[in-house]
Design a protein around this motif. Structure first.
Motif, PDB file in Angstrom:
ATOM      1  N   GLN A 381       0.826  -1.208   0.000  1.00 40.11           N
ATOM      2  CA  GLN A 381       0.000   0.000   0.000  1.00 40.11           C
ATOM      3  C   GLN A 381       0.859   1.256   0.000  1.00 40.11           C
ATOM      4  OE1 GLN A 381      -3.131   0.088   3.003  1.00 40.11           O
ATOM      5  NE2 GLN A 381      -3.167  -2.149   3.053  1.00 40.11           N
ATOM      6  N   ALA A 382       1.924   1.236   0.808  1.00 44.13           N
ATOM      7  CA  ALA A 382       2.819   2.392   0.882  1.00 44.13           C
ATOM      8  C   ALA A 382       3.493   2.646  -0.463  1.00 44.13           C
ATOM      9  CB  ALA A 382       3.863   2.173   1.970  1.00 44.13           C
ATOM     10  N   GLU A 383       3.894   1.586  -1.156  1.00 45.55           N
ATOM     11  CA  GLU A 383       4.537   1.731  -2.464  1.00 45.55           C
ATOM     12  C   GLU A 383       3.580   2.336  -3.483  1.00 45.55           C
ATOM     13  OE1 GLU A 383       7.555   1.344  -3.428  1.00 45.55           O
ATOM     14  OE2 GLU A 383       8.515   0.217  -1.818  1.00 45.55           O
ATOM     15  N   ARG A 384       2.351   1.853  -3.500  1.00 49.51           N
ATOM     16  CA  ARG A 384       1.362   2.378  -4.451  1.00 49.51           C
ATOM     17  C   ARG A 384       1.081   3.855  -4.174  1.00 49.51           C
ATOM     18  NH1 ARG A 384      -1.128  -2.709  -3.595  1.00 49.51           N
ATOM     19  NH2 ARG A 384      -2.582  -1.762  -2.100  1.00 49.51           N
ATOM     20  N   LEU A 385       0.991   4.198  -2.902  1.00 43.74           N
ATOM     21  CA  LEU A 385       0.729   5.578  -2.533  1.00 43.74           C
ATOM     22  C   LEU A 385       1.888   6.487  -2.943  1.00 43.74           C
ATOM     23  CD1 LEU A 385      -1.039   7.682  -1.141  1.00 43.74           C
ATOM     24  CD2 LEU A 385      -0.069   6.960   1.050  1.00 43.74           C
ATOM     25  N   ALA A 386       3.104   6.059  -2.672  1.00 45.81           N
ATOM     26  CA  ALA A 386       4.275   6.855  -3.041  1.00 45.81           C
ATOM     27  C   ALA A 386       4.349   7.056  -4.551  1.00 45.81           C
ATOM     28  CB  ALA A 386       5.549   6.186  -2.529  1.00 45.81           C
ATOM     29  N   ASP A 387       4.017   6.024  -5.306  1.00 45.55           N
ATOM     30  CA  ASP A 387       4.049   6.117  -6.771  1.00 45.55           C
ATOM     31  C   ASP A 387       3.010   7.108  -7.296  1.00 45.55           C
ATOM     32  OD1 ASP A 387       6.093   4.291  -6.910  1.00 45.55           O
ATOM     33  OD2 ASP A 387       4.790   2.573  -7.334  1.00 45.55           O
ATOM     34  N   ALA A 388       1.921   7.288  -6.542  1.00 47.48           N
ATOM     35  CA  ALA A 388       0.831   8.160  -6.997  1.00 47.48           C
ATOM     36  C   ALA A 388       1.083   9.628  -6.697  1.00 47.48           C
ATOM     37  CB  ALA A 388      -0.486   7.727  -6.348  1.00 47.48           C
ATOM     38  N   LEU A 389       2.044   9.930  -5.845  1.00 41.09           N
ATOM     39  CA  LEU A 389       2.278  11.310  -5.421  1.00 41.09           C
ATOM     40  C   LEU A 389       3.059  12.071  -6.481  1.00 41.09           C
ATOM     41  CD1 LEU A 389       3.161  10.762  -1.640  1.00 41.09           C
ATOM     42  CD2 LEU A 389       0.932  11.252  -2.679  1.00 41.09           C
ATOM     43  N   GLN A 390       2.467  13.133  -6.985  1.00 41.17           N
ATOM     44  CA  GLN A 390       3.086  13.960  -8.030  1.00 41.17           C
ATOM     45  C   GLN A 390       3.847  15.108  -7.385  1.00 41.17           C
ATOM     46  OE1 GLN A 390       3.201  13.703 -11.436  1.00 41.17           O
ATOM     47  NE2 GLN A 390       4.498  15.524 -11.400  1.00 41.17           N
ATOM     48  N   PRO A 391       5.181  15.125  -7.484  1.00 42.23           N
ATOM     49  CA  PRO A 391       5.954  16.191  -6.832  1.00 42.23           C
ATOM     50  C   PRO A 391       5.890  17.506  -7.601  1.00 42.23           C
ATOM     51  CG  PRO A 391       7.430  14.689  -7.981  1.00 42.23           C
ATOM     52  CD  PRO A 391       6.048  14.109  -8.114  1.00 42.23           C
ATOM     53  N   TYR A 392       5.903  18.583  -6.840  1.00 43.54           N
ATOM     54  CA  TYR A 392       5.891  19.930  -7.403  1.00 43.54           C
ATOM     55  C   TYR A 392       6.977  20.736  -6.691  1.00 43.54           C
ATOM     56  CZ  TYR A 392       4.196  24.694  -8.384  1.00 43.54           C
ATOM     57  OH  TYR A 392       4.092  26.013  -8.753  1.00 43.54           O
ATOM     58  N   PRO A 393       8.159  20.860  -7.275  1.00 46.29           N
ATOM     59  CA  PRO A 393       9.255  21.587  -6.611  1.00 46.29           C
ATOM     60  C   PRO A 393       8.982  23.079  -6.542  1.00 46.29           C
ATOM     61  CG  PRO A 393       9.903  20.944  -8.839  1.00 46.29           C
ATOM     62  CD  PRO A 393       8.568  20.308  -8.584  1.00 46.29           C
ATOM     63  N   LEU A 394       9.254  23.666  -5.364  1.00 45.64           N
ATOM     64  CA  LEU A 394       8.987  25.083  -5.166  1.00 45.64           C
ATOM     65  C   LEU A 394      10.241  25.919  -4.949  1.00 45.64           C
ATOM     66  CD1 LEU A 394       5.893  25.135  -2.755  1.00 45.64           C
ATOM     67  CD2 LEU A 394       5.955  25.732  -5.175  1.00 45.64           C
ATOM     68  N   SER A 395      11.267  25.335  -4.378  1.00 46.86           N
ATOM     69  CA  SER A 395      12.436  26.094  -3.943  1.00 46.86           C
ATOM     70  C   SER A 395      13.031  26.916  -5.084  1.00 46.86           C
ATOM     71  CB  SER A 395      13.502  25.138  -3.390  1.00 46.86           C
ATOM     72  OG  SER A 395      14.641  25.863  -2.980  1.00 46.86           O
ATOM     73  N   GLY A 396      13.140  28.209  -4.825  1.00 48.18           N
ATOM     74  CA  GLY A 396      13.772  29.100  -5.797  1.00 48.18           C
ATOM     75  C   GLY A 396      12.895  29.555  -6.937  1.00 48.18           C
ATOM     76  N   THR A 397      11.656  29.076  -6.997  1.00 43.20           N
ATOM     77  CA  THR A 397      10.779  29.483  -8.091  1.00 43.20           C
ATOM     78  C   THR A 397      10.240  30.886  -7.829  1.00 43.20           C
ATOM     79  OG1 THR A 397       8.800  28.548  -7.060  1.00 43.20           O
ATOM     80  CG2 THR A 397      10.085  27.090  -8.493  1.00 43.20           C
ATOM     81  N   PRO A 398      10.029  31.691  -8.881  1.00 40.46           N
ATOM     82  CA  PRO A 398       9.480  33.039  -8.681  1.00 40.46           C
ATOM     83  C   PRO A 398       8.135  33.037  -7.974  1.00 40.46           C
ATOM     84  CG  PRO A 398      10.368  32.800 -10.896  1.00 40.46           C
ATOM     85  CD  PRO A 398      10.391  31.439 -10.282  1.00 40.46           C
ATOM     86  N   ALA A 399       7.300  32.049  -8.272  1.00 44.04           N
ATOM     87  CA  ALA A 399       5.974  31.981  -7.646  1.00 44.04           C
ATOM     88  C   ALA A 399       6.101  31.821  -6.137  1.00 44.04           C
ATOM     89  CB  ALA A 399       5.173  30.820  -8.229  1.00 44.04           C
ATOM     90  N   PHE A 400       7.015  30.948  -5.706  1.00 43.04           N
ATOM     91  CA  PHE A 400       7.183  30.740  -4.269  1.00 43.04           C
ATOM     92  C   PHE A 400       7.786  31.973  -3.609  1.00 43.04           C
ATOM     93  CE2 PHE A 400       9.739  29.456  -0.594  1.00 43.04           C
ATOM     94  CZ  PHE A 400       8.742  28.899   0.190  1.00 43.04           C
ATOM     95  N   GLU A 401       8.793  32.557  -4.226  1.00 44.49           N
ATOM     96  CA  GLU A 401       9.440  33.731  -3.628  1.00 44.49           C
ATOM     97  C   GLU A 401       8.440  34.868  -3.449  1.00 44.49           C
ATOM     98  OE1 GLU A 401      12.346  33.679  -2.412  1.00 44.49           O
ATOM     99  OE2 GLU A 401      12.950  31.736  -3.207  1.00 44.49           O
ATOM    100  N   GLN A 402       7.587  35.075  -4.423  1.00 40.43           N
ATOM    101  CA  GLN A 402       6.586  36.139  -4.324  1.00 40.43           C
ATOM    102  C   GLN A 402       5.568  35.827  -3.231  1.00 40.43           C
ATOM    103  OE1 GLN A 402       4.608  36.976  -8.021  1.00 40.43           O
ATOM    104  NE2 GLN A 402       3.292  38.559  -7.146  1.00 40.43           N
ATOM    105  N   ALA A 403       5.112  34.567  -3.186  1.00 45.94           N
ATOM    106  CA  ALA A 403       4.132  34.179  -2.167  1.00 45.94           C
ATOM    107  C   ALA A 403       4.747  34.259  -0.771  1.00 45.94           C
ATOM    108  CB  ALA A 403       3.628  32.768  -2.445  1.00 45.94           C
TER     109      ALA A 403
END
Length: 410
Positions: A381-403
């Motif tokens: 179950q843990a493997e299936r869940l991890a595979d389903a998680l879509q990562p969205y990197p934020l560090s250093g992005t203009p959107a994150f810095e502004q927010a």
């Protein structure tokens, strides 16, 4: 099945190591926390990865194992159980902590693409780690270098998952997940150790003597202390509530700056004093302790809560979901699950229209480890869940810095 068998769950936090011992029916026999001894070498995971990259990996691994040994011994003592009763063990942590535990190279996490070489769950040979356990230790699967097995464990504990639900694991590394329209979005933010009572002048873990709550009662600040004894420090929830009380009492302005005591119209002005590094808020003093909140502490809290709030805003924007469409926000992590909605609102940690939808999940990572140990299909179950998680990197992005800049004020 031996009724005396126990199962061991471990949360490998950057600042705090937490553990739970349960029986085969899932009943909690003991819980405990200890400071992660690695913190003496580096407060955050990036610093520790840099140290490992420069040749101190074995020392960091040894420190971590020593902390886990202390934790396990404490759990067994509290439960009145023998080490040989442990019939299963599972642990979860961020990618950096897991790499340091396994003695693996850290370059793929520290540098782009920030993805560990191995992401699947794995059974570790405990004796090979100098960890005195009679069984192998299952380590939860990872998602990326910045979204770890601790988030996977927390989400596993919350299954089944409802649509438009936001999950937050608040700690030194704040990890977020959003389940919307049948898919997952995940990210993380570097909040620092403030949420766990670290990196502040009078900080401490949530243990006996820690101030866990601060209430404004007329012209008095009332303190809630874990264990009921005299105050000895501030844990994460105490820090948040102290800031909220200072804001409510007009002792701190919306930008996080202590005001001039002469501008305070109530007797609360007496709490503003000159400290070692300038103006501060004195919460308590006796013959052995001078407990105060410094200007630097408030700034540290602002950086932590600002990072978390910015992460939430960016994750919702990426998924195309408005904050008022979130049906529930499930929070776990370092706060001890005692923050009232008014505190979250006062310090502007979450979108205002989400405050009344918050549910605190006690020890979410440990709960996920326990769920896995109690179910033979748990690792799958843990493997299936991890595979389903879509990562969205934020560090250093203009959107994150502004927010982030927009989320610093109260």
């Amino acid at each position: 099945m031996n009724a005396k068998e126990t199962l061991l769950a471990l949360d490998l936090g950057t600042t705090t190591l937490a553990g739970r011992l349960i029986d085969r029916r899932g009943r909690i026999l003991a819980e405990a926390t200890v400071r992660n001894p690695q913190a003496e070498l580096g407060a955050d995971i990036v610093r520790r990865l840099e140290l490992a990259h420069n040749g101190q990996g074995e020392q960091l691994q040894r420190r971590l194992v020593e902390g886990l040994e202390d934790l396990v011994e404490t759990l067994l003592t509290r439960a009145g159980a023998d080490r040989q009763t442990i019939a299963g063990a599972a642990a979860a942590g961020n990618a950096g902590i897991c790499a340091l535990l396994r003695g693996q190279p850290v370059e793929r996490i520290l540098f782009p693409p920030h993805r560990p070489g191995e992401t699947g769950g794995v059974y570790l040979d405990a004796p090979g780690l100098d960890l005195d356990l009679p069984v192998s230790l299952y380590l939860f699967p990872l998602v990326t270098g910045y979204v770890g097995g601790d988030l996977v464990a927390f989400l596993l504990a919350q299954a089944p998952h409802r649509n438009n639900t936001l999950y937050l694991d608040i700690g030194t590394n704040g990890e977020l997940a959003l389940y919307a329209d049948g898919r997952w979005w995940t990210t993380s933010v570097a909040a620092g150790p403030a949420f766990e009572g670290g990196g502040i002048a009078c900080g401490m873990a949530a243990a006996a003597g820690a101030v866990s709550g601060v209430n404004l009662d007329g012209d008095r600040l009332q303190l809630q202390v874990i264990g009921g004894g005299p105050p000895r420090g501030l844990c994460g929830s105490g820090l948040a509530e102290a800031v909220a009380a200072a804001l409510e009492g007009g002792l701190v302005d919306r930008h996080g700056t202590f005001v001039d005591p002469l501008q305070v119209e109530s007797n609360l002005a007496r709490y503003l004093v000159d400290g070692p590094d300038g103006r501060c808020l004195r919460l308590y003093r006796d013959a052995t302790v001078d407990l105060f909140l410094s200007q630097s502490d408030v700034r540290t809290f602002q950086l932590a809560k600002g990072a978390l709030r910015a992460g939430i805003d960016c994750l919702l924007a990426r998924a195309g979901l408005q904050a008022d469409a979130v049906e529930e926000a499930v929070v776990t992590g370092a706060f001890g699950f005692s923050l009232a909605p008014r505190i979250l609102k006062r310090v502007a940690m979450l979108p205002e229209n989400m405050i009344d939808k918050v549910r605190f999940a006690e020890a979410g990572v440990l709960a996920g480890c326990c769920r896995l140990l109690l179910d033979a299909t748990g690792p799958a179950q843990a493997e299936r869940l991890a595979d389903a998680l879509q990562p969205y990197p934020l560090s250093g992005t203009p959107a994150f810095e502004q927010a982030f800049l927009g989320a610093l004020d109260f």
